[in-house]
Motif scaffolding. Structure first.
Motif, PDB file in Angstrom:
ATOM      1  N   LYS A 188       0.844  -1.188   0.000  1.00  0.00           N
ATOM      2  CA  LYS A 188       0.000   0.000   0.000  1.00  0.00           C
ATOM      3  C   LYS A 188       0.892   1.255   0.000  1.00  0.00           C
ATOM      4  N   ARG A 189       1.911   1.216   0.838  1.00  0.00           N
ATOM      5  CA  ARG A 189       2.798   2.383   0.936  1.00  0.00           C
ATOM      6  C   ARG A 189       3.526   2.597  -0.394  1.00  0.00           C
ATOM      7  N   ARG A 190       3.897   1.454  -1.041  1.00  0.00           N
ATOM      8  CA  ARG A 190       4.637   1.540  -2.293  1.00  0.00           C
ATOM      9  C   ARG A 190       3.769   2.211  -3.354  1.00  0.00           C
ATOM     10  N   ILE A 191       2.486   1.838  -3.392  1.00  0.00           N
ATOM     11  CA  ILE A 191       1.576   2.404  -4.391  1.00  0.00           C
ATOM     12  C   ILE A 191       1.406   3.894  -4.134  1.00  0.00           C
ATOM     13  N   GLU A 192       1.271   4.244  -2.868  1.00  0.00           N
ATOM     14  CA  GLU A 192       1.090   5.657  -2.545  1.00  0.00           C
ATOM     15  C   GLU A 192       2.331   6.469  -2.912  1.00  0.00           C
ATOM     16  N   GLY A 193       3.474   5.804  -2.923  1.00  0.00           N
ATOM     17  CA  GLY A 193       4.706   6.465  -3.337  1.00  0.00           C
ATOM     18  C   GLY A 193       5.162   7.570  -2.408  1.00  0.00           C
ATOM     19  N   ASN A 194       4.742   7.505  -1.148  1.00  0.00           N
ATOM     20  CA  ASN A 194       5.156   8.561  -0.209  1.00  0.00           C
ATOM     21  C   ASN A 194       6.487   8.213   0.430  1.00  0.00           C
ATOM     22  N   TYR A 195       7.312   9.195   0.613  1.00  0.00           N
ATOM     23  CA  TYR A 195       8.563   8.950   1.330  1.00  0.00           C
ATOM     24  C   TYR A 195       8.445   9.591   2.703  1.00  0.00           C
ATOM     25  N   PHE A 196       8.975   8.915   3.659  1.00  0.00           N
ATOM     26  CA  PHE A 196       8.906   9.418   5.025  1.00  0.00           C
ATOM     27  C   PHE A 196      10.277   9.893   5.453  1.00  0.00           C
ATOM     28  N   GLU A 197      10.284  10.852   6.321  1.00  0.00           N
ATOM     29  CA  GLU A 197      11.578  11.408   6.700  1.00  0.00           C
ATOM     30  C   GLU A 197      12.363  10.480   7.600  1.00  0.00           C
ATOM     31  N   ASP A 198      11.763   9.412   8.078  1.00  0.00           N
ATOM     32  CA  ASP A 198      12.543   8.488   8.905  1.00  0.00           C
ATOM     33  C   ASP A 198      12.292   7.020   8.523  1.00  0.00           C
ATOM     34  N   SER A 199      11.885   6.789   7.270  1.00  0.00           N
ATOM     35  CA  SER A 199      11.628   5.424   6.784  1.00  0.00           C
ATOM     36  C   SER A 199      10.753   4.629   7.734  1.00  0.00           C
ATOM     37  N   SER A 200       9.890   5.297   8.469  1.00  0.00           N
ATOM     38  CA  SER A 200       9.161   4.609   9.524  1.00  0.00           C
ATOM     39  C   SER A 200       8.147   3.595   8.993  1.00  0.00           C
ATOM     40  N   HIS A 201       7.814   3.707   7.662  1.00  0.00           N
ATOM     41  CA  HIS A 201       6.869   2.742   7.114  1.00  0.00           C
ATOM     42  C   HIS A 201       7.415   1.337   7.252  1.00  0.00           C
ATOM     43  N   ASP A 202       8.750   1.177   7.119  1.00  0.00           N
ATOM     44  CA  ASP A 202       9.319  -0.150   7.222  1.00  0.00           C
ATOM     45  C   ASP A 202       9.264  -0.670   8.645  1.00  0.00           C
ATOM     46  N   LYS A 203       9.418   0.247   9.595  1.00  0.00           N
ATOM     47  CA  LYS A 203       9.333  -0.166  11.000  1.00  0.00           C
ATOM     48  C   LYS A 203       7.939  -0.682  11.272  1.00  0.00           C
ATOM     49  N   ARG A 204       6.934   0.036  10.721  1.00  0.00           N
ATOM     50  CA  ARG A 204       5.559  -0.375  10.976  1.00  0.00           C
ATOM     51  C   ARG A 204       5.244  -1.689  10.274  1.00  0.00           C
ATOM     52  N   ARG A 205       5.879  -1.876   9.089  1.00  0.00           N
ATOM     53  CA  ARG A 205       5.640  -3.108   8.348  1.00  0.00           C
ATOM     54  C   ARG A 205       6.159  -4.307   9.142  1.00  0.00           C
ATOM     55  N   GLY A 206       7.225  -4.072   9.902  1.00  0.00           N
ATOM     56  CA  GLY A 206       7.758  -5.142  10.736  1.00  0.00           C
ATOM     57  C   GLY A 206       8.844  -5.943  10.050  1.00  0.00           C
ATOM     58  N   GLY A 207       8.957  -5.838   8.727  1.00  0.00           N
ATOM     59  CA  GLY A 207      10.004  -6.558   7.991  1.00  0.00           C
ATOM     60  C   GLY A 207      11.289  -5.767   8.017  1.00  0.00           C
ATOM     61  N   PRO A 208      12.364  -6.340   7.442  1.00  0.00           N
ATOM     62  CA  PRO A 208      13.624  -5.608   7.453  1.00  0.00           C
ATOM     63  C   PRO A 208      13.561  -4.352   6.591  1.00  0.00           C
ATOM     64  N   GLN A 209      14.394  -3.408   6.935  1.00  0.00           N
ATOM     65  CA  GLN A 209      14.534  -2.185   6.152  1.00  0.00           C
ATOM     66  C   GLN A 209      15.732  -2.373   5.232  1.00  0.00           C
ATOM     67  N   LEU A 210      15.592  -1.983   3.973  1.00  0.00           N
ATOM     68  CA  LEU A 210      16.711  -2.076   3.037  1.00  0.00           C
ATOM     69  C   LEU A 210      17.419  -0.731   3.005  1.00  0.00           C
ATOM     70  N   MET A 211      18.743  -0.734   3.176  1.00  0.00           N
ATOM     71  CA  MET A 211      19.481   0.538   3.128  1.00  0.00           C
ATOM     72  C   MET A 211      20.637   0.402   2.145  1.00  0.00           C
ATOM     73  N   LEU A 212      20.882   1.467   1.408  1.00  0.00           N
ATOM     74  CA  LEU A 212      22.002   1.459   0.466  1.00  0.00           C
ATOM     75  C   LEU A 212      23.274   1.805   1.228  1.00  0.00           C
ATOM     76  N   LEU A 213      24.307   0.991   1.029  1.00  0.00           N
ATOM     77  CA  LEU A 213      25.595   1.205   1.699  1.00  0.00           C
ATOM     78  C   LEU A 213      26.588   1.720   0.657  1.00  0.00           C
ATOM     79  N   CYS A 214      27.272   2.823   0.996  1.00  0.00           N
ATOM     80  CA  CYS A 214      28.238   3.353   0.012  1.00  0.00           C
ATOM     81  C   CYS A 214      29.355   4.105   0.715  1.00  0.00           C
ATOM     82  N   GLY A 215      30.389   4.428  -0.045  1.00  0.00           N
ATOM     83  CA  GLY A 215      31.459   5.278   0.458  1.00  0.00           C
ATOM     84  C   GLY A 215      31.087   6.730   0.222  1.00  0.00           C
TER      85      GLY A 215
END
Ligand SMILES: Nc1ncnc2c1ncn2[C@@H]1O[C@H](COP(=O)(O)OP(=O)(O)OP(=O)(O)O)[C@@H](O)[C@H]1O
Ligand SMILES: NC(=O)c1ccc[n+]([C@@H]2O[C@H](COP(=O)(O)O)[C@@H](O)[C@H]2O)c1
Length: 274
Positions: A124-151
């Motif tokens: 649902k969040r993906r369809i809405e296409g909203n971005y949150f300032e603290d990625s909290s949608h993933d916390k609420r989803r309960g699954g892991p959060q994906l983060m990009l790792l870079c230099g």
């Protein structure tokens, strides 16, 4: 910490890995320590995604060999893996699409585990296409959060005109999150301060200070190899052996793609796309 929920994290690193070095592996360890030290995250997996041959960067050897070296480098790790989806694509894939692909893979894996409610919520969040300032949608989803790792060089490259789409940066940082390892010569805090978009999503950027500065770079490793110098202890031994066995880096291989430049890389060379 009692009462505080811990978010599971999957770290994804995209790059040439030409070849993979000990510093690429260190990035994952540094990021995991940093995130877990906050008490808010548990890092459950690391993914290395070598860029495909379509990237056409000068000196980029075949993706097959870069994948094989990455697999050898991670064979003793119980949490860092290599994923070949990106490098198997027939054309170069923008990083945001690689991140989306892995996010969707995570959702599919959750679905398999019958975690129906949380998956429905994430979709649902993906369809809405909203971005949150603290990625909290993933916390609420309960699954892991994906983060990009870079230099920090990649974070700095976000500011180079026409290299990254602003929407892509907003999605990567705003929707998923970024973990950035400091690198000498780059100032991630200054980059964040100078960029409206990075500033907006600054809470989603974890800057990891590497105090034991380590300037191993794949470019320097290839240079040493061309000069017949030892690269032992800069790369895992198995990778050094693989390079020797397949005679991978030479003056000739460094000329690969020298006159063929993909649009995003024009800034490095001034050449036109073919
Ligand atoms: N010494 C380092 N410190 C911090 N980050 C690094 C370091 N080396 C590589 N990285 C990061 O690893 C990721 C993959 O990098 P990449 O494959 O482009 O390697 P590289 O060593 O930077 O290559 P090159 O020297 O050819 O530009 C990028 O996010 C890059 O910023
Ligand atoms: N617009 C984009 O998505 C964009 C632009 C430049 C580089 N990249 C990625 O950043 C990484 C950079 O790797 P190199 O530092 O080896 O060039 C690669 O994975 C590449 O695909 C993405």
């Amino acid at each position: 910490m009692e009462g505080q929920s811990v978010t599971k994290v999957v770290l994804l690193s995209c790059g040439s890995f030409n070849p993979i070095t000990n510093m690429h592996l260190r990035m994952f360890e540094l990021a995991r320590d940093h995130l877990e030290d906050t008490g808010q995250y548990k890092v459950v997996k690391g993914i290395i995604s070598p860029v495909g041959d379509g990237y056409k960067k000068k000196g980029l050897i075949d993706a097959y060999h870069r994948q094989e070296m990455a697999k050898l480098a991670t064979e003793n790790s119980d949490w860092i893996t290599v994923d070949t989806w990106e490098s198997l694509q027939p054309v170069w894939v923008e990083t945001v699409k690689v991140v989306r692909h892995h996010y969707n893979e995570m959702l599919a894996a959750e679905q398999k585990n019958d975690d129906v409610d949380t998956v429905k919520y994430a979709k649902k969040r993906r369809i809405e296409g909203n971005y949150f300032e603290d990625s909290s949608h993933d916390k609420r989803r309960g699954g892991p959060q994906l983060m990009l790792l870079c230099g920090a060089d990649i974070l700095e490259s976000f500011g180079i005109p026409n290299l990254w789409k602003q929407d892509d940066i907003a999605e990567i940082v705003g929707r998923y999150g970024l973990v950035c390892i400091t690198r000498s010569g780059n100032d991630p805090h200054k980059c964040i301060h100078q960029s409206e978009i990075l500033w907006k999503y600054r809470k989603n950027i974890q800057v990891v200070q590497e105090w034991v500065t380590n300037e191993i770079s794949a470019t320097h490793v290839r240079l040493a190899l061309r000069r017949g110098r030892s690269v032992r202890y800069l790369l895992p031994d198995a990778v050094v052996h693989y390079i020797q066995e397949h005679d991978l880096y030479s003056a000739e291989s460094e000329q690969k793609n020298a006159d063929v430049v993909l649009a995003p890389l024009q800034k490095y060379t001034g050449a036109s796309s073919s």
